[in-house]
Design an enzyme around this catalytic site. Structure first.
Site, PDB file in Angstrom:
ATOM      1  N   LYS A 117       0.868  -1.173   0.000  1.00 40.11           N
ATOM      2  CA  LYS A 117       0.000   0.000   0.000  1.00 40.11           C
ATOM      3  C   LYS A 117       0.904   1.222   0.000  1.00 40.11           C
ATOM      4  O   LYS A 117       2.044   1.163   0.469  1.00 40.11           O
ATOM      5  CB  LYS A 117      -0.843  -0.006   1.286  1.00 40.11           C
ATOM      6  CG  LYS A 117      -2.083   0.813   1.202  1.00 40.11           C
ATOM      7  CD  LYS A 117      -3.284   0.016   0.725  1.00 40.11           C
ATOM      8  CE  LYS A 117      -4.522   0.884   0.697  1.00 40.11           C
ATOM      9  NZ  LYS A 117      -5.740   0.155   0.415  1.00 40.11           N
ATOM     10  N   GLY A 173     -25.599   2.491  -1.257  1.00 37.33           N
ATOM     11  CA  GLY A 173     -24.719   3.050  -2.284  1.00 37.33           C
ATOM     12  C   GLY A 173     -24.476   2.090  -3.436  1.00 37.33           C
ATOM     13  O   GLY A 173     -25.302   1.208  -3.708  1.00 37.33           O
ATOM     14  N   VAL A 176     -22.415  -0.498  -4.110  1.00 38.62           N
ATOM     15  CA  VAL A 176     -22.364  -1.952  -3.919  1.00 38.62           C
ATOM     16  C   VAL A 176     -23.742  -2.467  -3.494  1.00 38.62           C
ATOM     17  O   VAL A 176     -24.256  -3.440  -4.057  1.00 38.62           O
ATOM     18  CB  VAL A 176     -21.304  -2.350  -2.865  1.00 38.62           C
ATOM     19  CG1 VAL A 176     -21.347  -3.854  -2.608  1.00 38.62           C
ATOM     20  CG2 VAL A 176     -19.907  -1.933  -3.298  1.00 38.62           C
ATOM     21  N   ALA A 177     -24.333  -1.785  -2.513  1.00 39.54           N
ATOM     22  CA  ALA A 177     -25.622  -2.252  -1.983  1.00 39.54           C
ATOM     23  C   ALA A 177     -26.696  -2.267  -3.071  1.00 39.54           C
ATOM     24  O   ALA A 177     -27.526  -3.180  -3.120  1.00 39.54           O
ATOM     25  CB  ALA A 177     -26.054  -1.370  -0.821  1.00 39.54           C
ATOM     26  N   TYR A 178     -26.664  -1.284  -3.950  1.00 40.72           N
ATOM     27  CA  TYR A 178     -27.672  -1.243  -5.019  1.00 40.72           C
ATOM     28  C   TYR A 178     -27.560  -2.494  -5.912  1.00 40.72           C
ATOM     29  O   TYR A 178     -28.569  -3.161  -6.182  1.00 40.72           O
ATOM     30  CB  TYR A 178     -27.513   0.038  -5.847  1.00 40.72           C
ATOM     31  CG  TYR A 178     -28.428   0.100  -7.038  1.00 40.72           C
ATOM     32  CD1 TYR A 178     -29.795   0.319  -6.872  1.00 40.72           C
ATOM     33  CD2 TYR A 178     -27.942  -0.096  -8.329  1.00 40.72           C
ATOM     34  CE1 TYR A 178     -30.652   0.348  -7.958  1.00 40.72           C
ATOM     35  CE2 TYR A 178     -28.789  -0.068  -9.427  1.00 40.72           C
ATOM     36  CZ  TYR A 178     -30.146   0.153  -9.234  1.00 40.72           C
ATOM     37  OH  TYR A 178     -30.989   0.174 -10.312  1.00 40.72           O
ATOM     38  N   GLY A 224     -26.759   1.185   4.325  1.00 44.88           N
ATOM     39  CA  GLY A 224     -26.120   1.847   3.187  1.00 44.88           C
ATOM     40  C   GLY A 224     -26.748   1.354   1.900  1.00 44.88           C
ATOM     41  O   GLY A 224     -26.952   0.141   1.728  1.00 44.88           O
TER      42      GLY A 224
HETATM   43  P1  NAD Z   1     -20.927   4.286  -1.627  1.00 41.82           P
HETATM   44  O1  NAD Z   1     -20.300   5.551  -1.142  1.00 41.82           O
HETATM   45  O2  NAD Z   1     -21.468   4.201  -2.996  1.00 41.82           O
HETATM   46  O3  NAD Z   1     -22.100   3.860  -0.620  1.00 41.82           O
HETATM   47  C1  NAD Z   1     -22.046   4.024   0.750  1.00 41.82           C
HETATM   48  C2  NAD Z   1     -23.424   4.458   1.211  1.00 41.82           C
HETATM   49  O4  NAD Z   1     -23.446   4.478   2.622  1.00 41.82           O
HETATM   50  C3  NAD Z   1     -23.784   5.875   0.732  1.00 41.82           C
HETATM   51  O5  NAD Z   1     -25.015   5.850   0.045  1.00 41.82           O
HETATM   52  C4  NAD Z   1     -23.861   6.667   2.022  1.00 41.82           C
HETATM   53  O6  NAD Z   1     -24.811   7.700   1.995  1.00 41.82           O
HETATM   54  C5  NAD Z   1     -24.218   5.588   3.022  1.00 41.82           C
HETATM   55  N1  NAD Z   1     -23.933   5.934   4.410  1.00 41.82           N
HETATM   56  C6  NAD Z   1     -22.933   6.682   4.918  1.00 41.82           C
HETATM   57  N2  NAD Z   1     -23.062   6.787   6.245  1.00 41.82           N
HETATM   58  C7  NAD Z   1     -24.149   6.074   6.601  1.00 41.82           C
HETATM   59  C8  NAD Z   1     -24.775   5.785   7.839  1.00 41.82           C
HETATM   60  N3  NAD Z   1     -24.329   6.277   8.984  1.00 41.82           N
HETATM   61  N4  NAD Z   1     -25.873   5.000   7.827  1.00 41.82           N
HETATM   62  C9  NAD Z   1     -26.366   4.518   6.667  1.00 41.82           C
HETATM   63  N5  NAD Z   1     -25.816   4.759   5.473  1.00 41.82           N
HETATM   64  C10 NAD Z   1     -24.731   5.517   5.428  1.00 41.82           C
HETATM   65  O7  NAD Z   1     -19.825   3.163  -1.361  1.00 41.82           O
HETATM   66  P2  NAD Z   1     -19.770   1.707  -1.980  1.00 41.82           P
HETATM   67  O8  NAD Z   1     -18.795   1.720  -3.095  1.00 41.82           O
HETATM   68  O9  NAD Z   1     -21.115   1.157  -2.192  1.00 41.82           O
HETATM   69  O10 NAD Z   1     -19.063   0.923  -0.783  1.00 41.82           O
HETATM   70  C11 NAD Z   1     -19.773   0.541   0.369  1.00 41.82           C
HETATM   71  C12 NAD Z   1     -18.811  -0.053   1.393  1.00 41.82           C
HETATM   72  O11 NAD Z   1     -18.162  -1.190   0.830  1.00 41.82           O
HETATM   73  C13 NAD Z   1     -17.677   0.887   1.815  1.00 41.82           C
HETATM   74  O12 NAD Z   1     -17.375   0.625   3.168  1.00 41.82           O
HETATM   75  C14 NAD Z   1     -16.511   0.466   0.947  1.00 41.82           C
HETATM   76  O13 NAD Z   1     -15.270   0.745   1.556  1.00 41.82           O
HETATM   77  C15 NAD Z   1     -16.741  -1.024   0.865  1.00 41.82           C
HETATM   78  N6  NAD Z   1     -16.162  -1.631  -0.343  1.00 41.82           N
HETATM   79  C16 NAD Z   1     -16.541  -1.215  -1.580  1.00 41.82           C
HETATM   80  C17 NAD Z   1     -16.002  -1.808  -2.716  1.00 41.82           C
HETATM   81  C18 NAD Z   1     -16.429  -1.364  -4.096  1.00 41.82           C
HETATM   82  O14 NAD Z   1     -16.141  -2.078  -5.051  1.00 41.82           O
HETATM   83  N7  NAD Z   1     -17.112  -0.239  -4.253  1.00 41.82           N
HETATM   84  C19 NAD Z   1     -15.056  -2.827  -2.600  1.00 41.82           C
HETATM   85  C20 NAD Z   1     -14.692  -3.261  -1.313  1.00 41.82           C
HETATM   86  C21 NAD Z   1     -15.244  -2.642  -0.191  1.00 41.82           C
END
Ligand code: NAD
Length: 364
Positions: free
Chosen positions: A79, A181, A183-185, A179
């Site tokens: 890293k 966002g 990934v969740a979508y 959440g």
């Molecule tokens: P994102 O920013 O698109 O989504 C995160 C969501 O969480 C946002 O909609 C945000 O408004 C919401 N949020 C923030 N604080 C909150 C709270 N207190 N309560 C409820 N919701 C809240 O991010 P993402 O890319 O979907 O990633 C989600 C998680 O997965 C992160 O922790 C990220 O580090 C991890 N992750 C993502 C990936 C990837 O490929 N995107 C890979 C590995 C890990």
């Protein structure tokens, strides 16, 4: 102090990168390259001290060793961090200077995006080195990793359901998702297709409403998500959300989501979940789809292959559960053990002599 710290957790190399013109102050930490080149992102952060930056780089590099090993990738862990204010200090010169240091390592370290960097910044790094993944899609890179991460999390949920309920059908099961966002979508699409019920929350109203409208999810307040009646809790927003305060509230049988570093204290809270009989799918195994996706660029990117590999997380999670049961340890400990065992095994199988061009020239 630095060598002591390196020796205590077996770090290979730390590189301090300085450039007077651009003001670059960077640290590249390479933890372990037994499995292959060290792959891990570049973080830009306004660290309060150089020591804080060094500790962060080292901690994150070691995390990548475990994540990459457990995901079955032929990559080690590394890293980099750049000490700078991500809001005002980022310049072309800084990232080109950084890229030249990455290039100088000749492939021992491959950089990628992290907090404070993105594909556009990596495009600048790419002007100085090929050892970078996750650049803009227009250069043929892998693009948005979220659907691949979601595929991995979905498969991890399936395997977790099998462990908790005896079979991996999600039909009629309730999943509480924190959440909504990227990934969740994507995850919700899979869960909806399988006939699962979803209870969701987000601080962003638009994000929640999208999954409510598209998948018929039920919406709750941000603090209510820990207490809802559900089968599985899927943290997909923030880290450290499994802690002294939240764990006693949970009514679920299992936890599996994409967020990084879900356990506030790995040992203590891993143990608390075990004692409560809640099955925890370790985050770095469940969310490895993201790194699986960028790592695929090293082979010539193919999204189908990346998705297929991410689906393999089903089996990886299964192995973790098996180790945890056999050794009576937490699943978080079992995940580390699985990664360490793979590294040790690969070290062993590579101990025999193979004649290479280099050996031929030097063996006399
Ligand atoms: P994102 O920013 O698109 O989504 C995160 C969501 O969480 C946002 O909609 C945000 O408004 C919401 N949020 C923030 N604080 C909150 C709270 N207190 N309560 C409820 N919701 C809240 O991010 P993402 O890319 O979907 O990633 C989600 C998680 O997965 C992160 O922790 C990220 O580090 C991890 N992750 C993502 C990936 C990837 O490929 N995107 C890979 C590995 C890990």
């Amino acid at each position: 102090m630095i060598f002591e710290k390196m020796a205590s957790e077996d770090y290979e190399q730390i590189i301090f990168c300085h450039d007077k013109t651009s003001g670059l102050k960077g640290i590249i930490a390479i933890h372990d390259t037994t499995l292959g080149p060290a792959l891990g992102g570049c973080r830009v952060w306004n660290y309060e001290s150089e020591e804080e930056a060094l500790i962060d780089a080292m901690r994150l590099a070691k995390g990548m060793t475990y994540k990459n090993a457990a995901a079955g990738l032929n990559l080690g862990g590394g890293k980099s961090v750049i000490i700078a204010d991500p809001k005002k200090d980022k310049t072309e010169a800084m990232f080109r200077a950084f890229g030249r240091y990455v290039e100088s390592l000749n492939g021992r370290y491959i950089t990628a995006a992290d907090v404070g960097t993105n594909p556009e910044i990596l495009d600048i790094v790419y002007q100085e080195t090929d050892y970078v993944v996750g650049i803009s899609e227009s250069y043929g890179s892998s693009g948005d990793p979220s659907p691949v991460t979601a595929m991995g999390v979905y498969n991890a949920i399936l395997r977790t359901a099998k462990e908790a309920f005896g079979d991996d059908s999600l039909k009629g099961k309730t999943i509480a998702i924190q959440g909504c966002g990227s990934v969740a979508y994507s995850l919700c699409k899979h869960l909806h297709k399988d006939g699962a019920k979803m209870i969701v929350t987000d601080i962003d109203e638009d994000a929640v409403n999208r999954v409510v409208d598209e998948f018929g999810a039920e919406k709750v307040g941000v603090d209510e998500i820990y207490e809802v009646e559900a089968d599985i809790f899927s943290p997909c927003a923030l880290g450290a959300i499994l802690n002294d305060e939240t764990i006693p509230k949970l009514k679920v049988k299992a936890i599996c989501g994409s967020a990084n570093n879900q356990l506030e204290d790995i040992e203590k809270h891993g143990q608390m979940l075990k004692e409560r009989g809640i099955i925890y799918a370790p985050d770095f195994i469940a969310n490895a789809g993201g790194v699986i996706n960028v790592a695929d660029e090293l082979l010539g990117y193919n999204r189908e292959r990346a998705l297929e590999k991410a689906a393999g997380i089903y089996d990886q999670i299964g192995l973790v559960f098996d180790i945890a049961k056999k050794e009576n340890i937490t699943t978080a400990e079992a995940a580390d053990k699985m990664a360490e065992e793979r590294i040790e095994t690969m070290k062993e199988i590579r101990s025999n002599y193979i004649r290479t061009e280099h050996n031929i020239l030097t063996e006399r």
